[in-house]
Design a protein around this motif. Structure first.
Motif, short mmCIF file in Angstrom:
data_model
loop_
_atom_site.label_atom_id
_atom_site.label_comp_id
_atom_site.label_asym_id
_atom_site.label_seq_id
_atom_site.Cartn_x
_atom_site.Cartn_y
_atom_site.Cartn_z
N ASP A 45 -24.37 1.45 10.44
CA ASP A 45 -24.53 0.93 11.80
C ASP A 45 -24.80 -0.57 11.84
N SER A 46 -25.75 -1.00 11.00
CA SER A 46 -26.24 -2.37 11.14
C SER A 46 -25.35 -3.38 10.47
N SER A 47 -24.69 -2.95 9.39
CA SER A 47 -23.79 -3.88 8.72
C SER A 47 -22.47 -3.19 8.41
N ALA A 48 -21.41 -3.93 8.69
CA ALA A 48 -20.07 -3.40 8.45
C ALA A 48 -19.77 -3.33 6.96
N ARG A 49 -20.63 -3.94 6.13
CA ARG A 49 -20.30 -4.12 4.72
C ARG A 49 -20.08 -2.81 3.97
N TYR A 50 -20.87 -1.79 4.28
CA TYR A 50 -20.88 -0.61 3.40
C TYR A 50 -19.55 0.14 3.36
N GLU A 51 -19.00 0.43 4.55
CA GLU A 51 -17.73 1.16 4.55
C GLU A 51 -16.55 0.21 4.35
N ALA A 52 -16.71 -1.05 4.76
CA ALA A 52 -15.59 -1.99 4.64
C ALA A 52 -15.44 -2.54 3.23
N TYR A 53 -16.56 -2.75 2.54
CA TYR A 53 -16.49 -3.39 1.21
C TYR A 53 -17.12 -2.56 0.09
N TRP B 63 -32.98 -2.01 10.56
CA TRP B 63 -32.06 -3.12 10.88
C TRP B 63 -31.29 -2.80 12.18
N ASP B 64 -31.94 -2.11 13.09
CA ASP B 64 -31.25 -1.60 14.27
C ASP B 64 -30.80 -2.75 15.19
N ASN B 65 -29.50 -2.83 15.40
CA ASN B 65 -28.93 -3.96 16.16
C ASN B 65 -29.40 -3.96 17.61
#
Ligand code: BGC
Length: 380
Positions: A58-66, A226-228
């Motif tokens: 949720d908080s960072s796109a990094r995990y699924e994208a990279y 890290w809730d946006n």
């Protein structure tokens, strides 16, 4: 020196003292420790079933994208034929423990874990240890002395770079900044060891200016998970309380920076307040080019994924890891965990092209799609 596994190397000073004591008693040291240590992670030898557990999406796109694709790609290259079990905890420590259970039950013999909660994940390390399975903490440290390795970026350095950026802009009078500027700190999740390090590094740079009165710290809080959305409401609260008198928002990552910018926008303050971030996400870079965000921290995740894959392969092949590891990190209680730490890079509108675009982390096309032409001097 003969091949030592991480357990033996970590306790080497202690073992050394014991050996000396044994010799001074006139009893030859019985060198069984190394053999015992080598069998501590016995399941890793010839392991071809690796569990990867990531913390959230949720908080960072990094995990699924990279992180996920790069870890899978690199581990498969380093260990052809390997089976990979992947799970994402969606910001829930209990879910992550269940996912670790499931992976072990399905035969995972090496675990790569980016913990949702740096302390609670110690349970995972202990459980894995019972089956002789080593855990590599990925990106976030796990507070457990039996952790096999830790792979990340220099996270205190990330905070120092964010803090120094603010100091430099203040000194240069950029963003209309003047002595006594009001500073807000919206930090990451307190249960993520990285969030503590980011704040520590930033405070190290900012505190002298707070002490001298050049900066006025009006708000400093952690953001659970890290809730946006929570970051946005924190910023809305500060703007109300300070009657919009805020000049700098230290925000720990791009996901939260984006919602902080949304809070600023409703007050027509976006682009006027210096906002920091981290991760060089697509949205973060776009916010930099439109002028709503000042900077981000680029962490080339491929370096983290590759180092992790090299450790996984070395564990499986029973090879020495000395040429991979570049330092140690201490966990609570004092044990030193062999670590690999990569170097973070500051990105602002002056070097987007030379960093994230040049590296192929993001393409100019994806960054510029939806942005006004000429945005940030980067887009056509
Ligand atoms: C990572 C950051 C990420 C944050 C939120 C941290 O542990 O290092 O890259 O933005 O978690 O997921």
């Amino acid at each position: 020196m003969p091949k030592l596994n991480p357990f033996f190397r970590r306790w080497l000073p202690v073992v050394g003292v014991v050996l000396l004591a044994a010799c001074s008693n006139g009893t030859p040291a019985d060198d069984t420790s190394e053999t015992a240590a080598e069998s501590e992670f016995a399941a890793a030898k010839d392991c071809m079933n690796v569990g990867i557990l990531l913390p959230e999406s949720d908080s960072s796109a990094r995990y699924e994208a990279y992180d996920r694709p790069l870890l899978e790609q690199e581990i498969k290259v380093a260990l052809p034929g390997v089976t990979i079990q992947y799970a994402n905890a969606n910001n829930n420590a209990a879910t992550q423990q269940n996912q670790a259970d499931a992976a072990l039950t399905k035969g995972a013999c090496i675990l790569v874990v980016d913990p949702n909660d740096s302390e609670q994940a110690a349970v995972i390390v202990q459980q894995a240890k019972q089956s002789g399975v080593p855990v590599i903490a990925y990106d976030r440290l796990i507070q457990d002395p039996d952790l096999a390795y830790y792979v990340s970026f220099d996270n205190k350095r990330v905070g120092e770079l964010q803090g120094q950026y603010i100091v430099d802009q203040l000194n240069a009078g950029n963003f209309g900044l003047q002595e006594g500027a009001n500073l807000v700190m919206i930090n990451g999740s307190q249960t993520d060891n990285n969030a503590l390090l980011f704040r520590e590094g930033a405070v190290e740079k900012l505190q002298p200016l707070v002490d001298s009165g050049d900066l006025n710290l009006v708000f400093d809080q952690y953001t659970p998970n890290w809730d946006n959305a929570r970051a946005q409401s924190l910023m809305e609260g500060v703007l109300t309380k300070e009657e919009n008198n805020v000049q700098i928002a230290y925000v720990a990552n791009d996901g939260m920076a984006n919602t902080v910018i949304a809070a600023l926008r409703t007050q027509d303050l976006n682009g006027k307040v210096l906002v920091t971030g981290q991760d060089a996400t697509l949205t973060g870079i776009q916010n930099i080019l439109t002028g709503d965000q000042a900077m981000t921290i680029y962490k080339p995740i491929i370096e983290e994924a590759r180092a992790t894959a090299r450790l996984v392969a070395a564990l499986s092949k029973g090879e020495d890891t000395d040429s991979i590891v570049n330092g140690t990190n201490e966990v609570i209680g004092g044990a030193q965990i062999p670590s690999v730490l990569a170097t973070p890079v500051v990105v602002d509108r002056t070097n987007v092209e030379q960093t994230v675009i040049a590296d192929g982390f993001l393409s100019k096309e994806e960054i510029c799609s939806g942005l006004p032409s000429g945005a940030g001097g980067v887009c056509p």
